[in-house]
Enzyme design. Structure first.
Site, short mmCIF file in Angstrom:
data_model
loop_
_atom_site.label_atom_id
_atom_site.label_comp_id
_atom_site.label_asym_id
_atom_site.label_seq_id
_atom_site.Cartn_x
_atom_site.Cartn_y
_atom_site.Cartn_z
N LYS A 91 -23.67 2.25 46.08
CA LYS A 91 -22.57 1.64 45.56
C LYS A 91 -21.30 2.47 46.32
O LYS A 91 -21.00 3.59 45.97
CB LYS A 91 -22.73 2.18 44.11
CG LYS A 91 -21.79 1.28 43.10
CD LYS A 91 -20.59 1.08 43.30
CE LYS A 91 -19.53 2.18 42.54
NZ LYS A 91 -18.19 1.92 43.13
N GLY A 129 -17.88 12.76 45.26
CA GLY A 129 -16.70 12.28 44.28
C GLY A 129 -16.00 13.34 43.46
O GLY A 129 -16.14 14.37 43.89
N SER A 130 -15.30 12.72 42.45
CA SER A 130 -14.54 13.79 41.66
C SER A 130 -15.51 14.67 40.83
O SER A 130 -16.53 14.38 40.52
CB SER A 130 -13.49 13.12 40.76
OG SER A 130 -14.22 12.45 39.91
N GLY A 165 -18.66 13.67 38.45
CA GLY A 165 -19.82 14.49 38.66
C GLY A 165 -20.51 15.12 37.49
O GLY A 165 -21.37 15.09 37.15
N GLU A 205 -21.87 16.29 45.17
CA GLU A 205 -21.07 17.03 46.11
C GLU A 205 -19.51 16.66 45.63
O GLU A 205 -19.09 15.39 45.71
CB GLU A 205 -21.33 16.31 47.62
CG GLU A 205 -22.49 16.41 48.07
CD GLU A 205 -22.93 17.86 48.73
OE1 GLU A 205 -21.62 18.64 48.89
OE2 GLU A 205 -23.70 18.06 49.09
N CYS A 256 -12.71 16.92 50.72
CA CYS A 256 -13.37 17.74 49.80
C CYS A 256 -13.03 19.30 50.25
O CYS A 256 -12.80 20.04 49.41
CB CYS A 256 -14.75 17.34 49.30
SG CYS A 256 -15.70 17.10 50.65
N GLU A 263 -7.59 20.61 42.64
CA GLU A 263 -7.58 19.83 43.74
C GLU A 263 -6.78 18.66 43.75
O GLU A 263 -6.53 17.94 43.04
CB GLU A 263 -8.97 19.25 44.14
CG GLU A 263 -9.21 18.27 45.07
CD GLU A 263 -10.70 18.03 45.48
OE1 GLU A 263 -11.35 17.44 44.45
OE2 GLU A 263 -11.46 18.11 46.27
P1 NAI Z 1 -14.27 8.81 41.61
O1 NAI Z 1 -15.12 10.10 41.42
O2 NAI Z 1 -13.87 8.34 40.31
O3 NAI Z 1 -14.91 7.99 42.57
C1 NAI Z 1 -16.05 8.44 43.40
C2 NAI Z 1 -17.14 7.17 43.29
O4 NAI Z 1 -17.84 7.29 42.06
C3 NAI Z 1 -16.67 5.83 43.43
O5 NAI Z 1 -17.70 5.20 44.19
C4 NAI Z 1 -16.50 5.35 42.12
O6 NAI Z 1 -16.78 4.05 42.14
C5 NAI Z 1 -17.69 6.04 41.26
N1 NAI Z 1 -17.48 6.19 39.91
C6 NAI Z 1 -16.36 6.27 39.42
N2 NAI Z 1 -16.68 6.34 37.94
C7 NAI Z 1 -17.81 6.11 37.77
C8 NAI Z 1 -19.00 6.05 36.71
N3 NAI Z 1 -18.10 6.01 35.55
N4 NAI Z 1 -20.12 5.79 36.87
C9 NAI Z 1 -20.71 5.66 38.10
N5 NAI Z 1 -19.86 5.90 39.17
C10 NAI Z 1 -18.60 5.98 39.04
O7 NAI Z 1 -12.76 9.49 42.44
P2 NAI Z 1 -11.57 8.84 42.40
O8 NAI Z 1 -11.15 8.52 41.02
O9 NAI Z 1 -11.48 7.45 43.37
O10 NAI Z 1 -10.59 9.81 43.20
C11 NAI Z 1 -9.96 10.92 42.01
C12 NAI Z 1 -10.06 12.14 42.75
O11 NAI Z 1 -11.45 12.59 43.07
C13 NAI Z 1 -9.64 12.42 43.75
O12 NAI Z 1 -7.93 12.76 43.99
C14 NAI Z 1 -10.16 13.51 44.64
O13 NAI Z 1 -9.57 15.05 44.01
C15 NAI Z 1 -11.56 13.56 44.07
N6 NAI Z 1 -12.54 12.90 45.08
C16 NAI Z 1 -13.18 13.85 45.62
C17 NAI Z 1 -14.19 13.45 46.76
C18 NAI Z 1 -15.00 14.17 47.50
O14 NAI Z 1 -15.20 13.96 48.51
N7 NAI Z 1 -15.35 15.53 46.88
C19 NAI Z 1 -14.13 11.85 47.22
C20 NAI Z 1 -13.06 11.09 46.16
C21 NAI Z 1 -12.64 11.57 45.43
#
Ligand code: NAI
Ligand code: MG
Length: 504
Positions: free
Chosen positions: A198, A251-252, A256, A273, A307, A407
């Site tokens: 995904k 992701g966030s 997580g 992660e 990250c 972050e």
């Molecule tokens: P996010 O954590 O919402 O998105 C990451 C992935 O999770 C995407 O594929 C998203 O579609 C999926 N996702 C989101 N909600 C979900 C749910 N309820 N169930 C299953 N999958 C889900 O991150 P977002 O909103 O794009 O970015 C927000 C903040 O997160 C950023 O500002 C940053 O601080 C952090 N982030 C950290 C990352 C890392 O590499 N550690 C990468 C992206 C974001």
């Protein structure tokens, strides 16, 4: 509805395929070896963050589509299509082919990545080169995963064998779209797992191309599936589906934590992660001609959407003014623009939402007691007026202010002075995160003492951010659970079984 129509870019011989941008292509996702729309017919747009223009229309998957993808992955896992009935060397050969195909399309994939997430083309070329190597590296591992035979006395034997964990739901972010996908897909496929990937809704294009590459490389239908869509609609059903054995997520922290809680219901295996607020420590004796650009790239590279970004810059008081001035000069020298322009060193942020989030942090700095030391300029090209640019920004701060604790995931540095080792170690560890740290000094003893004292999964000495596929990646504390890269990633996709044989 489930026509075998292929997306425009998946037709014709690969060498001749040129993905033309700017067209509102109606792309399809890849489930059970077919290119399909969402069952609902719903779609969403992915945009070019440099201009805000629509790049392509993408299927907006829901639980019906996830159901089909998991069923395909379940079937091909349970019947041995990919795992138990396939020789390891045959799996390896297909993964080596994927590596070759990625390498042959490096430029095109890099341009797709730039279009979808905004990063500079040179960086994207590097990402795609690492994707190719990632497939090659784990192709090599496919034939080298072995168990053990612990001693159990003369009348018995015990065999410890490694088996694939099963169907894996892989949920990835938008900052290194294809690399983050490969980081999970390659070890999962190498161990014999089947996969539902995904991608992030902001950046689905290279994940779809990965499916086309997998198909061309000979991955059997059903083994590798891509569902595109919004996290809560296309990602969440993977967490609760009883047919999914393992979730690996990058992701966030908030998502997580929700994943860990949700997966507890079925005790699904989980690798996380998450984020960081990583310290970058410049000691008094550091070689500043290397420490200054390294520190600057550690927070401004990839627009700060990293990250492990070195977002807290701790500088010894004796070199504080020099480092602050050096970082300011470095930031002022960065060229913001379209990632497709080879001169660009900083692209736009991935989305309007991310731009607004980062801008809100910048706005909060002075009110919180941080001093704005440098704020760059948006690009003045009118063609980029709709782009989501946030220029490099430097604050003089203390470790307690919000911009030094949360972050930001953007090009915002918090520069903080320190006087001695104890003080800087205490401040470095005074965070809920523990992903990475960078240390700049010419004193090897000081470097290693600091490396051991910092509670972080990855420590760089006289460098910042390298993450070769052969090594290890993962966080302490609230930066995650489990490890990726190198042989460590294999464990995330393996179960261990003991077979005890009575020889009597
Ligand atoms: P996010 O954590 O919402 O998105 C990451 C992935 O999770 C995407 O594929 C998203 O579609 C999926 N996702 C989101 N909600 C979900 C749910 N309820 N169930 C299953 N999958 C889900 O991150 P977002 O909103 O794009 O970015 C927000 C903040 O997160 C950023 O500002 C940053 O601080 C952090 N982030 C950290 C990352 C890392 O590499 N550690 C990468 C992206 C974001
Ligand atoms: Mg996009």
């Amino acid at each position: 509805m489930h026509a075998r129509r292929r997306p425009a870019f998946a037709t014709g011989p690969w060498a001749a395929v040129v993905y033309r941008f700017g067209m509102a292509d109606q792309l399809q996702m890849y489930i059970d070896g077919a290119w399909v729309d969402a069952r609902s017919g719903d779609r969403f747009d992915t945009t070019d963050p440099a201009t805000g223009a629509v790049l392509a229309s993408i299927p907006r998957a829901g639980s019906d589509d996830v159901e089909l993808a998991v069923a395909a992955a379940r079937r091909t896992f349970d019947d041995g299509t990919w795992g138990s009935a396939v020789a390891e060397r045959d799996r390896a050969a297909i993964l080596f082919r994927m590596a070759e195909l990625v390498r042959a399309q490096q430029r095109e994939l890099a341009e797709l990545e730039v279009r979808d997430c905004g990063k500079p083309i040179g960086d994207a070329m590097g990402d795609i080169a690492e994707v190719a190597f990632m497939f090659e590296y784990y192709a090599g591992w496919a034939t080298k995963i072995s168990g053990d035979i612990p001693p159990v006395g003369p009348d018995a034997m015990s065999l410890i064998v490694k088996e694939p964990v099963g169907v894996c739901g892989l949920i990835v972010p938008w900052n290194y779209p294809m690399l983050m996908a490969a980081q999970k897909v390659a070890p999962a496929l190498a161990t014999g797992c089947t996969v539902v990937l995904k991608p992030a809704e902001q950046t689905p294009l290279t994940a779809l191309r990965m499916a086309a590459i997998a198909e061309q490389a000979g991955i059997p239908a059903g083994v590798f599936n891509v569902v595109t869509g919004i996290g809560a609609e296309a990602g969440a059903p993977l967490l609760t589906h009883p047919g999914v054995d393992k979730i690996s997520f990058t992701g966030s922290k908030a998502v997580g934590q929700m994943i860990q809680r949700t997966c507890a219901d079925q005790l699904k295996r989980v690798t996380l992660e998450l984020g960081g607020k990583s310290p970058n420590i410049v000691f008094a004796d550091a070689a500043l001609d290397r420490a200054i650009p390294g520190t600057s790239l550690g927070i401004f590279g990839n627009q700060g959407e990293v990250c492990s970004a070195g977002s807290r810059v701790f500088v010894h008081r004796s070199v504080y003014d020099d480092v602050l001035q050096g970082m300011t000069d470095f930031a002022a020298g960065m060229k913001l623009g379209s990632g497709l322009d080879p001169e660009t060193t900083m692209g736009p942020l991935v989305s309007a939402q991310q731009r607004d989030r980062v801008q809100a942090y910048i706005d909060s700095g002075p009110a919180d007691g941080a001093t704005l030391a440098y704020a760059g300029q948006r690009p003045d090209d009118p063609a980029l007026a709709g782009g989501y640019f946030v220029p490099p920004t430097i604050f003089e701060a203390t470790n307690g202010v919000r911009i030094a604790r949360e972050e930001i995931f953007g090009p915002v540095a918090a520069v903080i002075p320190f006087s001695d080792l104890d003080e800087v170690v205490t401040m470095s560890n005074d965070t809920e995160y523990g992903l990475a740290a960078a240390i700049w000094t010419r004193d090897i003893g000081l470097a290693l003492r600091t490396a051991r004292a910092v509670r972080a999964g990855v420590v760089w000495i006289n460098d910042s951010q390298p993450a070769p596929s052969e090594t290890m990646w993962g966080g302490y504390k609230q930066s995650g659970i489990g490890r990726e890269l190198g042989p460590y990633a294999l464990d995330a996709y393996l179960e261990t079984k003991q077979i005890y044989i009575n020889l009597g």
